[in-house]
Structures are given as structure tokens and as C-alpha cells.
Design an enzyme around this catalytic site. Structure first.
Site, mmCIF file in Angstrom:
data_model
loop_
_atom_site.group_PDB
_atom_site.id
_atom_site.type_symbol
_atom_site.label_atom_id
_atom_site.label_comp_id
_atom_site.label_asym_id
_atom_site.label_seq_id
_atom_site.Cartn_x
_atom_site.Cartn_y
_atom_site.Cartn_z
ATOM 1 N N SER A 184 0.780 -1.279 0.033
ATOM 2 C CA SER A 184 0.028 -0.096 -0.103
ATOM 3 C C SER A 184 0.804 1.150 0.007
ATOM 4 O O SER A 184 2.311 1.249 -0.031
ATOM 5 C CB SER A 184 -0.960 0.012 1.384
ATOM 6 O OG SER A 184 0.060 0.178 2.373
ATOM 7 N N ASP A 185 0.052 2.423 -0.108
ATOM 8 C CA ASP A 185 1.097 3.761 -0.247
ATOM 9 C C ASP A 185 1.079 4.141 1.148
ATOM 10 O O ASP A 185 0.940 3.508 2.232
ATOM 11 C CB ASP A 185 0.384 4.736 -1.059
ATOM 12 C CG ASP A 185 -1.294 4.814 -0.691
ATOM 13 O OD1 ASP A 185 -1.512 4.305 0.568
ATOM 14 O OD2 ASP A 185 -2.006 5.829 -1.201
ATOM 15 N N LYS A 186 1.826 5.374 1.285
ATOM 16 C CA LYS A 186 2.274 5.812 2.723
ATOM 17 C C LYS A 186 0.866 6.170 3.475
ATOM 18 O O LYS A 186 0.979 6.049 4.832
ATOM 19 C CB LYS A 186 2.914 7.083 2.602
ATOM 20 C CG LYS A 186 4.294 7.015 1.897
ATOM 21 C CD LYS A 186 4.948 8.311 1.939
ATOM 22 C CE LYS A 186 6.482 7.873 1.230
ATOM 23 N NZ LYS A 186 7.248 9.067 1.263
ATOM 24 N N THR A 187 -0.149 6.510 3.073
ATOM 25 C CA THR A 187 -1.553 6.756 3.744
ATOM 26 C C THR A 187 -2.126 5.405 4.406
ATOM 27 O O THR A 187 -3.056 5.531 5.050
ATOM 28 C CB THR A 187 -2.602 7.455 2.949
ATOM 29 O OG1 THR A 187 -2.687 6.863 2.074
ATOM 30 C CG2 THR A 187 -1.748 8.683 2.830
ATOM 31 N N THR A 189 -3.937 3.211 2.471
ATOM 32 C CA THR A 189 -5.034 2.914 1.573
ATOM 33 C C THR A 189 -4.390 2.381 0.450
ATOM 34 O O THR A 189 -3.529 2.729 0.006
ATOM 35 C CB THR A 189 -5.889 4.338 1.363
ATOM 36 O OG1 THR A 189 -5.176 5.287 0.842
ATOM 37 C CG2 THR A 189 -6.400 4.731 2.708
#
Length: 213
Positions: A184-187, A189
Site C-alpha cells: 500500500s501507499d504511505k497513507t 489505503t
């Protein structure tokens, strides 16, 4: 670089990386730098991961174990057979029905080591049914049936693109659903990487298109 009394400049633009190919030229000027197994490229190079499934690797270990058992049974039996055959020289009445004085090489007490070797080969051939080679064929048939069930599964039909499930290979069908890593990405999501058209604007004679990511 000086070559044949000529000076030729070399810059990073003339650097060819590993596995690069240069074609359609008669000759080149170059220098070999950073070579060997101690370079960063070679240290970071790893073998490609195996695409064999866990079931196939487990079957290989089972086959190796059964082959070791087969070898041990044939080896121990051949040693015992050689010892018993050699004793027929002293006690000819023990196994008189084999006729030690007129027997061939397979039961000849005068050539017990050779008889034991032939007995080992015979035991390996007779006990070869201990190794289930047909197990691989059965597993491949099961994989083909699994891929057919995947292609016919209605719950895996995607309505937005009107595409059903399509199993392109049967090597990894038994590992479906065993997800152990999610990227997943840094957030935190999951990203969809899709663009949706929002507006078409015209300002000062210029066209602007807005997309929603």
C-alpha cells in the site's frame, strides 16, 4: 583515452551498463570499469525466484525421502545377501536347493561381492514401485480441473469490464487465496490507479481537461 596516437573523450554518456548491447556500429572506444563479483551490481544480483508452488516443492521432498528409503532397503538387503551367499562355501547343505557348486553369478558363493551388486540392482528395480511417480500426473490433472472451475466461476465475474475469470496457468492455482503480503501507499489505503473524466473547460481559447484520480 589515448589510442593509436589519438585522444578520445569518455564521459558517462559512453558508459554501457551490465547486459547492454551495442549494435549497428563498426567499432567502439571504451574502457572496462567496475568488473568482477565484488562490484555493487554483482553483489545485488540475485537468482530469479522459483515459480514452483509449495505443493510441488513438498512433493519433491517426499520423493527424495522415498528414494533414500528405497536405496537404504536395497543396500542393506544386498549386504546381507552377500554375507549369506559367501557362507554357502562352508555349509553347502544349508541352501542345497540353490546348488552353490553349479550356480550362476547371481548366487555364486565364490563371487559374493558381484552377486551382492546384482542383487542391489534387482532390489532397486523391484522396489521402484515405492516411489509414486504417478502422483505428479494426478496433481497436474487436479490443477487442470481447478483452472476449469475458475473459468466457470460466476462469483469471479467482473461486471464493469464484462470480463470473467481466466486462468492463464495451472502452476499456482492451489495457492490462490493464500495472501501473506499487501503493498500500500504511505497513507495506508490501497490505490486503484484509475482516472475518471470530470470536466471539459475552455478558457481564453485553450482547452482544459480535468480528471479525478
Amino acid at each position: 583515452m589515448e589510442y593509436e596516437e589519438q585522444q578520445n573523450p569518455l564521459s558517462p554518456q559512453q558508459l554501457l551498463l551490465r547486459d547492454s548491447k551495442l549494435r549497428n556500429t563498426e567499432y567502439i572506444y571504451g574502457a572496462v570499469i567496475f568488473t568482477g563479483h565484488d562490484t555493487k551490481v554483482m553483489q545485488n544480483a540475485t537468482d530469479p525466484p522459483s515459480k514452483r508452488s509449495k505443493i510441488e516443492r513438498k512433493m519433491d521432498r517426499i520423493i527424495y525421502f522415498l528414494f533414500a528409503v528405497l536405496f537404504a532397503i536395497a543396500f542393506v538387503g544386498s549386504i546381507y545377501f552377500g554375507i549369506v551367499t559367501e557362507k554357502d562355501l562352508d555349509d553347502r547343505h544349508n541352501r542345497w536347493y540353490l546348488q552353490p557348486e553349479n550356480s550362476d553369478i547371481f548366487f555364486d558363493p565364490r563371487r559374493a561381492p558381484a552377486a551382492a551388486m546384482f542383487h542391489f540392482l534387482t532390489a532397486v528395480m523391484l522396489y521402484s514401485y515405492l516411489i509414486p511417480i504417478s502422483l505428479y500426473v494426478s496433481i497436474e490433472i487436479v490443477k487442470v480441473l481447478q483452472s476449469i472451475f475458475i473459468n466457470k466461476d460466476i462469483n469471479m465475474y467482473y461486471e464493469e469490464t464484462d470480463k470473467p475469470a481466466h486462468a492463464r496457468t495451472s502452476n499456482l492455482t492451489e495457492e490462490l487465496g493464500q495472501v501473506d503480503t499487501i503493498l500500500s501507499d504511505k497513507t495506508g489505503t490501497l490505490t486503484c490507479n484509475s482516472m475518471e473524466f470530470v470536466k471539459w473547460l475552455t478558457r481564453n481559447g485553450k482547452k482544459h481537461i480535468l480528471f479525478d484520480l
